[in-house]
Design a protein around this motif. Structure first.
Motif, PDB file in Angstrom:
ATOM      1  N   LEU A 153     -81.351-115.111 -10.443  1.00  0.00           N
ATOM      2  CA  LEU A 153     -82.332-116.181 -10.669  1.00  0.00           C
ATOM      3  C   LEU A 153     -81.874-117.170 -11.729  1.00  0.00           C
ATOM      4  O   LEU A 153     -82.666-117.956 -12.215  1.00  0.00           O
ATOM      5  N   ARG A 154     -80.638-117.171 -12.125  1.00  0.00           N
ATOM      6  CA  ARG A 154     -80.110-118.083 -13.154  1.00  0.00           C
ATOM      7  C   ARG A 154     -80.850-117.881 -14.480  1.00  0.00           C
ATOM      8  O   ARG A 154     -81.329-118.815 -15.093  1.00  0.00           O
ATOM      9  N   LEU A 155     -80.993-116.607 -14.880  1.00  0.00           N
ATOM     10  CA  LEU A 155     -81.670-116.311 -16.142  1.00  0.00           C
ATOM     11  C   LEU A 155     -80.646-115.977 -17.207  1.00  0.00           C
ATOM     12  O   LEU A 155     -79.492-115.655 -16.912  1.00  0.00           O
ATOM     13  N   ASP A 156     -81.092-116.045 -18.478  1.00  0.00           N
ATOM     14  CA  ASP A 156     -80.210-115.661 -19.575  1.00  0.00           C
ATOM     15  C   ASP A 156     -79.927-114.166 -19.524  1.00  0.00           C
ATOM     16  O   ASP A 156     -80.736-113.384 -19.002  1.00  0.00           O
ATOM     17  N   GLY A 157     -78.813-113.761 -20.098  1.00  0.00           N
ATOM     18  CA  GLY A 157     -78.397-112.363 -20.054  1.00  0.00           C
ATOM     19  C   GLY A 157     -79.409-111.432 -20.683  1.00  0.00           C
ATOM     20  O   GLY A 157     -79.732-110.372 -20.119  1.00  0.00           O
ATOM     21  N   ASP A 158     -79.985-111.798 -21.842  1.00  0.00           N
ATOM     22  CA  ASP A 158     -80.914-110.865 -22.504  1.00  0.00           C
ATOM     23  C   ASP A 158     -82.229-110.766 -21.742  1.00  0.00           C
ATOM     24  O   ASP A 158     -82.873-109.712 -21.726  1.00  0.00           O
ATOM     25  N   VAL A 159     -82.656-111.847 -21.067  1.00  0.00           N
ATOM     26  CA  VAL A 159     -83.882-111.765 -20.250  1.00  0.00           C
ATOM     27  C   VAL A 159     -83.658-110.810 -19.091  1.00  0.00           C
ATOM     28  O   VAL A 159     -84.521-109.979 -18.773  1.00  0.00           O
ATOM     29  N   VAL A 160     -82.460-110.927 -18.490  1.00  0.00           N
ATOM     30  CA  VAL A 160     -82.154-110.034 -17.367  1.00  0.00           C
ATOM     31  C   VAL A 160     -82.197-108.577 -17.829  1.00  0.00           C
ATOM     32  O   VAL A 160     -82.810-107.716 -17.185  1.00  0.00           O
ATOM     33  N   THR A 161     -81.580-108.313 -18.986  1.00  0.00           N
ATOM     34  CA  THR A 161     -81.568-106.934 -19.495  1.00  0.00           C
ATOM     35  C   THR A 161     -82.993-106.443 -19.747  1.00  0.00           C
ATOM     36  O   THR A 161     -83.351-105.314 -19.383  1.00  0.00           O
ATOM     37  N   ALA A 162     -83.808-107.328 -20.362  1.00  0.00           N
ATOM     38  CA  ALA A 162     -85.184-106.912 -20.668  1.00  0.00           C
ATOM     39  C   ALA A 162     -85.959-106.627 -19.395  1.00  0.00           C
ATOM     40  O   ALA A 162     -86.709-105.648 -19.311  1.00  0.00           O
ATOM     41  N   LEU A 163     -85.770-107.459 -18.369  1.00  0.00           N
ATOM     42  CA  LEU A 163     -86.475-107.237 -17.106  1.00  0.00           C
ATOM     43  C   LEU A 163     -86.036-105.917 -16.484  1.00  0.00           C
ATOM     44  O   LEU A 163     -86.864-105.158 -15.965  1.00  0.00           O
ATOM     45  N   GLN A 164     -84.733-105.632 -16.565  1.00  0.00           N
ATOM     46  CA  GLN A 164     -84.248-104.371 -15.979  1.00  0.00           C
ATOM     47  C   GLN A 164     -84.819-103.186 -16.730  1.00  0.00           C
ATOM     48  O   GLN A 164     -85.153-102.164 -16.138  1.00  0.00           O
ATOM     49  N   ARG A 165     -84.962-103.324 -18.071  1.00  0.00           N
ATOM     50  CA  ARG A 165     -85.543-102.215 -18.838  1.00  0.00           C
ATOM     51  C   ARG A 165     -86.973-101.946 -18.424  1.00  0.00           C
ATOM     52  O   ARG A 165     -87.465-100.830 -18.513  1.00  0.00           O
ATOM     53  N   LEU A 166     -87.681-102.992 -17.976  1.00  0.00           N
ATOM     54  CA  LEU A 166     -89.053-102.796 -17.510  1.00  0.00           C
ATOM     55  C   LEU A 166     -89.083-102.223 -16.102  1.00  0.00           C
ATOM     56  O   LEU A 166     -90.165-101.998 -15.559  1.00  0.00           O
ATOM     57  N   GLY A 167     -87.924-102.075 -15.484  1.00  0.00           N
ATOM     58  CA  GLY A 167     -87.888-101.535 -14.131  1.00  0.00           C
ATOM     59  C   GLY A 167     -87.947-102.590 -13.064  1.00  0.00           C
ATOM     60  O   GLY A 167     -88.071-102.289 -11.882  1.00  0.00           O
TER      61      GLY A 167
END
Lengths: 476, 197
Positions: free
Chosen positions: A163-177
């Motif tokens: 989705l063309r997101l920043d790296g830390d946003v992607v990581t945070a989203l993945q941590r939420l499942g």
């Protein structure tokens, strides 16, 4: 893309990578498929990569060359649609609205692009979708084509990184499942917006086509050139001049429309026997007036060997500078035009750099009290002042035999015996310590204006720190 | 005598003149200053002794000066002819290193006539061309009476003149007013008999 370009120039078998020096470390910049299969990835340090894959071959990357190449590729891509823009440093984005049917539909269009790129030696990842976001996601993460209106179906299984997101946003989203776009879509929007701000939802909407997004097509850079092909070869000077005049008119009209002026013009004359001769005209000022440019070609065209005849003339402005329209007024008449034309004409004979003018400089050192600049690339400047008399001509210091701090009563200079009649001075000039100057190694200088009985008025100096007397100039 | 000088000194336009001697450069600077306009100054690149624009600013505005550096004399003459014929600059000065033949001299004369501009060749002693309109020998003179700041006394001898008489004058340049003053000859003044002319 960069590694494909490098391999096109010189093919290599096996793993290959381009390295770029970043923060004092050689890192992999771009790698080919074989290297990726060997487990290497971008931004890995080159030393590590060599440890993983001993038979890795590498070359230094050339980012500027890659940029230029992407420009070329962009121009090529306008064969599919008029709206082409850049996407990141190594991608292109095409708005094919209304042009896909020319190639037999979207699938055929994609196949055509891929086939042509593969034939040229490029691996490309293509994605096609309703929106720019969907196409980006498909191109970078799992290629393919989203059917019209079916963006969600095509993107559902792609990771949120698409989705063309920043790296830390992607990581945070993945941590939420929330690993895939489909999961993100099914999550309630309000808590997401509260936690991550509007960014992820905006990108999601853009990908799914709920929010519009524009492609910024790049304007075609203006081309300043004109060509004339003749049915019968010509060879006479007057004919070639007439042909040049005919080419100059459209070229100058285009230059005027762009408010530009040509600085260097190249006239290429192709002969019947395919030999080509180029006449280069470097102008002292940017010009866009055909009546003034044409006579300046005179000297260059007289030197052309026509042979069996010339059948094609090509005129291009290879260096162009902005030349805004100017208001004609009686206050500042354009009286320098003739002088500029003369400089151009003489420049074709002796080289434009050899015609110079003096500019004032801020220094007490006599040799550095002025600058010498090429007249074509400088404007005359005022502000000359000589608080003390200065000689008309200065030369390299010429030593004379004399001793002591007082000027000599008589001395020999250039095989002339001179008798001092009057000495005026001293004027002490200290070296500029912040500049290293070989000539001023001897330290301070005490300058004297010496008037001799013989008439000549010389500029002498004494160096108290390493005693000696020198002649450096001659007054009027 | 002064009327004579006025007839020949602001150099006659559309002709080529010559000057030599130790003060030829000052002569050229004054001639350029009197011509009031853009100047083309042609010199050979290999020659030592550069013009000093700071010193030149006592005579004229160095902004009006364009210097063309040429490889050798024939190139310099070609440039001079073209500049003279064009007439965009009021006066063209060339520093020559070799004697000038009659043919090149005549060509320059014709070019000056076509462009209505003045040509001035700074030559070595005895290197003049027969085609020149006037030839001047310029020597600086020590002036015991002057203050050091304006000691610019020169002796100008007109040793060749195609359309007038020859003569010799003492002149001085007034830096403040940028004006040329004619001085009565040194020998006629009391107390300066010892000074060589």
């Amino acid at each position: 893309m960069p590694s494909d370009r490098a391999l096109r120039l010189r093919p290599v078998d096996g793993p290959f990578a381009l390295t770029l020096k970043e923060n004092n470390a050689n890192r992999l910049h771009c790698l080919n498929a074989a290297a990726e299969r060997a487990g290497l990835n971008r931004a890995m340090s080159f030393a590590d990569a060599r440890a993983f894959c001993p038979d890795l071959q590498s070359r230094p990357a050339d980012p500027q060359g890659d940029d230029r190449f992407l420009q070329v590729l962009r121009r090529w891509a306008t064969r599919y649609c008029p709206w082409v823009g850049f996407e990141g440093g190594d991608g292109l984005v095409l708005d094919i609205t209304g042009s896909a049917h020319l190639f037999g539909g979207e699938a055929a269009l994609l196949a055509d692009i891929r086939q042509r790129l593969v034939r040229a030696g490029f691996t490309a990842r293509l994605g096609l979708g309703d929106s720019r976001g969907a196409a980006w996601a498909l191109a970078r993460h799992g290629e393919g084509r989203a059917e019209p209106g079916q963006a969600l179906a095509a993107l559902e299984t792609l990771p949120v990184a698409a989705l063309r997101l920043d790296g830390d946003v992607v990581t945070a989203l993945q941590r939420l499942g929330l690993r895939t776009i489909g999961e993100l879509e099914r999550t309630p929007r309000a808590p997401l917006a509260r936690r991550f701000g509007p960014e992820p939802l905006l990108r999601l909407d853009q990908a799914l086509g709920r929010q519009g997004e524009q492609i910024a097509p790049l304007a075609e850079p203006p081309h300043f050139g004109a060509r004339l092909t003749l049915p019968e070869p010509i060879g006479l000077y007057d004919d070639v001049m007439a042909g040049t005049a005919r080419l100059l008119e459209p070229l100058c009209a285009r230059l005027k429309a762009e408010e530009a002026g040509a600085r260097v013009l190249c006239l290429t004359l192709r002969r019947v026997d395919q030999a080509a001769q180029t006449v280069e005209l470097r102008l002292a000022r940017p010009l866009s007036d055909p009546a003034r440019i044409l006579p300046l070609f005179d000297r260059g065209l007289r030197a052309v060997e026509a042979g069996f005849g010339i059948d094609q003339l090509r005129l291009a402005a290879t260096a162009v500078e902005p030349l805004p329209q100017r208001q004609l007024s009686h206050v500042a008449p354009n009286r320098r035009d003739r002088l500029d034309d003369l400089v151009t004409r003489l420049g074709t004979r002796i080289g434009l750099e050899n015609i110079r003018r003096f500019l004032p400089a801020e220094s007490h050192i006599p040799e550095r009290g002025f600058l010498v600049a090429p007249a074509a690339w400088s404007e005359p400047e005022g502000g000359w002042s000589a608080p003390r008399p200065r000689p008309l001509r200065i030369f390299r210091p010429e030593p004379i035999a004399a001793a002591g701090a007082e000027p000599p009563r008589q001395f020999r200079w250039r095989r002339m015996a001179l008798v001092t009649a009057r000495a005026t001075g001293p004027e002490r000039i200290a070296p500029e310590w912040w500049l290293e100057d070989e000539a001023w190694r001897s330290g301070l200088r005490d300058y004297w204006m010496i008037e001799t009985r013989q008439g000549r008025r010389l500029w002498l100096f004494h160096t108290p720190q390493s005693p000696g007397w020198f002649v450096q100039g001659e007054f009027a | 005598m002064s009327s004579d000088f006025a007839a020949s000194f602001p150099l006659c336009p559309a002709r080529v003149h010559e000057a030599f001697g130790p003060a030829a450069l000052a002569f050229a600077a004054i001639a350029v200053a009197q011509a009031r306009g853009d100047v083309f100054w042609i010199r050979e690149g290999w020659r030592s002794g550069a013009l000093n624009p700071v010193g030149l600013s006592d005579f004229l505005d160095p902004a009006s000066l364009l210097v063309a550096e040429v490889r050798d004399q024939s190139e310099g003459l070609a440039v001079m002819e073209e500049a003279l014929r064009d007439g965009a600059s009021r006066i063209v000065v060339a520093e020559l290193s070799q004697p000038l033949g009659l043919t090149p001299g005549r060509r320059l004369q014709l070019a000056a006539k076509a462009g209505r501009s003045i040509g001035l060749c700074l030559i070595g002693e005895g290197m003049g061309s027969n085609a020149a309109e006037t030839r001047w020998r310029c020597t600086p003179v020590f002036d015991a009476a002057a203050t050091p700041a304006d000691s610019t006394l020169h002796r100008w001898e007109l040793i060749k003149n195609k359309s007038g008489t020859s003569g010799a004058w003492h002149v001085r340049w007034d830096r403040a007013a940028r004006r040329l003053n004619l001085v009565s000859p040194v020998a006629e003044r009391p107390g300066s008999a010892a000074a060589p002319g």
